[in-house]
Design an enzyme around this catalytic site. Structure first.
Site, PDB file in Angstrom:
ATOM      1  N   CYS A  78      60.567  27.927  24.527  1.00 17.19           N
ATOM      2  CA  CYS A  78      59.771  29.015  25.042  1.00 17.19           C
ATOM      3  C   CYS A  78      59.387  30.193  24.087  1.00 17.19           C
ATOM      4  CB  CYS A  78      60.690  29.760  25.897  1.00 17.19           C
ATOM      5  SG  CYS A  78      59.654  31.146  26.822  1.00 17.19           S
ATOM      6  N   CYS A  90      59.697  33.646  24.997  1.00 15.41           N
ATOM      7  CA  CYS A  90      61.023  34.275  25.089  1.00 15.41           C
ATOM      8  C   CYS A  90      61.564  34.604  23.732  1.00 15.41           C
ATOM      9  CB  CYS A  90      61.958  33.217  25.942  1.00 15.41           C
ATOM     10  SG  CYS A  90      61.141  32.495  27.270  1.00 15.41           S
ATOM     11  N   ASP A  91      61.254  33.667  23.069  1.00 11.52           N
ATOM     12  CA  ASP A  91      62.220  33.732  21.572  1.00 11.52           C
ATOM     13  C   ASP A  91      61.209  34.055  20.311  1.00 11.52           C
ATOM     14  OD1 ASP A  91      64.407  33.150  23.082  1.00 11.52           O
ATOM     15  OD2 ASP A  91      64.201  31.144  23.003  1.00 11.52           O
TER      16      ASP A  91
END
Ligand code: NDP
Length: 309
Positions: free
Chosen positions: A137, A140-141
């Site tokens: 992701c 997300c990261d």
């Protein structure tokens, strides 16, 4: 077959969508019972810090966020249980559900919040460095790789989108593509091809993800012509597709060609009255915890309306 329990509102799945549905359903006095399935906490538990969930200016540990959501639902009265739903019959009223292959229950309304799983390559090194440089992701990261070098595997719309997103943060982005063409839409292809920070490595498969005690340091690639070479990267992002966890419901519930449950626009109603869907199992596009949580809220409100009819 002996029905062991009657439930008003059954929630299947213990991720942000399921827990949020449980919070709302508890407060609406629907006496929700939630079965968490095989991965309590959902996909978020495969990451570390979450910095984009509103309300946490310093970020929040992903496992803590999920544990807190769960706890909030429990404190409001939700009955959260270990166990996986293994069969459903949505052709009868009340609906018939089997848990762990043995426990038979029935429910007046069901909220499906079983999520989706990111596909991985299946390399042992990928498992070893998951959360230590390997991620599925970018939204997300990606933030953790500002000004660093990363690789994205895949040639679909997701891979292109993630590569473009990462190029806005990182020094350089490799796209590792197994064929000599991208599967993505023309517009997305143009976007990555015109981005000077993105280098596409055509006809390449990943043999191994390289790393040390601090995490990922590179990847070993095999090109179709037989050449094996290493690239140095700090982050390795998978974007080779997701699999919505809808197989169990396929006999009853309409899905799109990729298996995502079809709901009525912004609502959570499925084609079976009394069955609602929330979170990534019905969301091929956004796949963010905040969206999953919001759709869990909608599903509980829809279920409340249905049950009080
Ligand atoms: P896709 O299935 O479209 O693409 C998967 C990509 O990963 C393909 O390039 C595929 O290669 C590659 N791949 C699969 N397995 C491997 C493997 N083992 N090793 C290396 N590469 C592999 O998935 P997406 O997640 O990209 O998209 C899913 C759906 O969502 C699509 O319909 C897409 O259009 C849609 N979507 C739309 C967006 C938008 O409109 N903005 C954004 C994101 C997704 P190959 O091509 O060789 O099979």
């Amino acid at each position: 077959m002996q029905i062991m329990e009657h439930i008003k509102c059954l929630i299947i799945g213990g991720g942000p969508a399921g827990y949020t549905a449980a919070i709302y359903a508890s407060r609406a006095a629907l006496d929700p019972v939630l079965y968490e399935g095989m991965e309590p906490g959902g996909q978020l538990t495969t990451t570390t810090m979450v910095e984009n969930y509103p309300g946490f200016p310093g970020g929040v540990d992903a496992n803590k966020l999920m544990a807190d959501m769960r706890q909030q639902a429990v404190l409001l009265g939700a009955d959260i249980r270990r166990g996986a739903v293994t069969a459903v019959d949505f052709g009868v009223r009340p609906f018939h559900i089997t848990v762990d292959g043995t426990v038979e229950i029935e429910a007046d309304a069901v909220i499906i919040a079983t999520g989706a799983t990111a596909r991985y390559l299946g390399l042992p090194s990928e498992t070893k460095y998951r959360g230590l440089g390997v991620s599925a992701c970018a939204t997300c990261d990606g933030f953790f790789y500002r000004k660093k070098v990363v690789a994205v595997v895949g040639g679909g719309d997701t891979a292109c989108e993630e590569a473009s997103y990462l190029a806005g943060l990182c020094r350089k982005v490799y796209m590792i593509v197994r064929r000599d063409v991208l599967r993505a839409s023309e517009a997305m292809q143009e976007r990555v091809k015109n981005n000077e920070k993105i280098e596409i490595l055509w006809n390449c498969n990943t043999q191994e993800i390289l790393g040390d005690e601090n995490g990922v340091t590179g990847a070993r690639l095999l090109r179709k012509d037989g050449e094996v070479f290493d690239i140095a990267v700090d982050g390795f992002f998978l974007a080779i597709g997701h699999h919505p966890q809808s197989d169990l419901f396929a006999k009853w519930i309409d899905t799109d060609e990729n298996g995502y449950i079809i709901t009525d626009g912004v609502g959570s109603r499925t084609n079976v009255e009394g069955v609602f869907a929330a979170g990534d199992v019905q969301d091929p596009h956004y796949r963010q915890a905040i969206n999953a949580a919001a759709s869990g809220c909608r599903a509980a409100l829809d279920a409340e309306k249905y049950l009080k009819k």
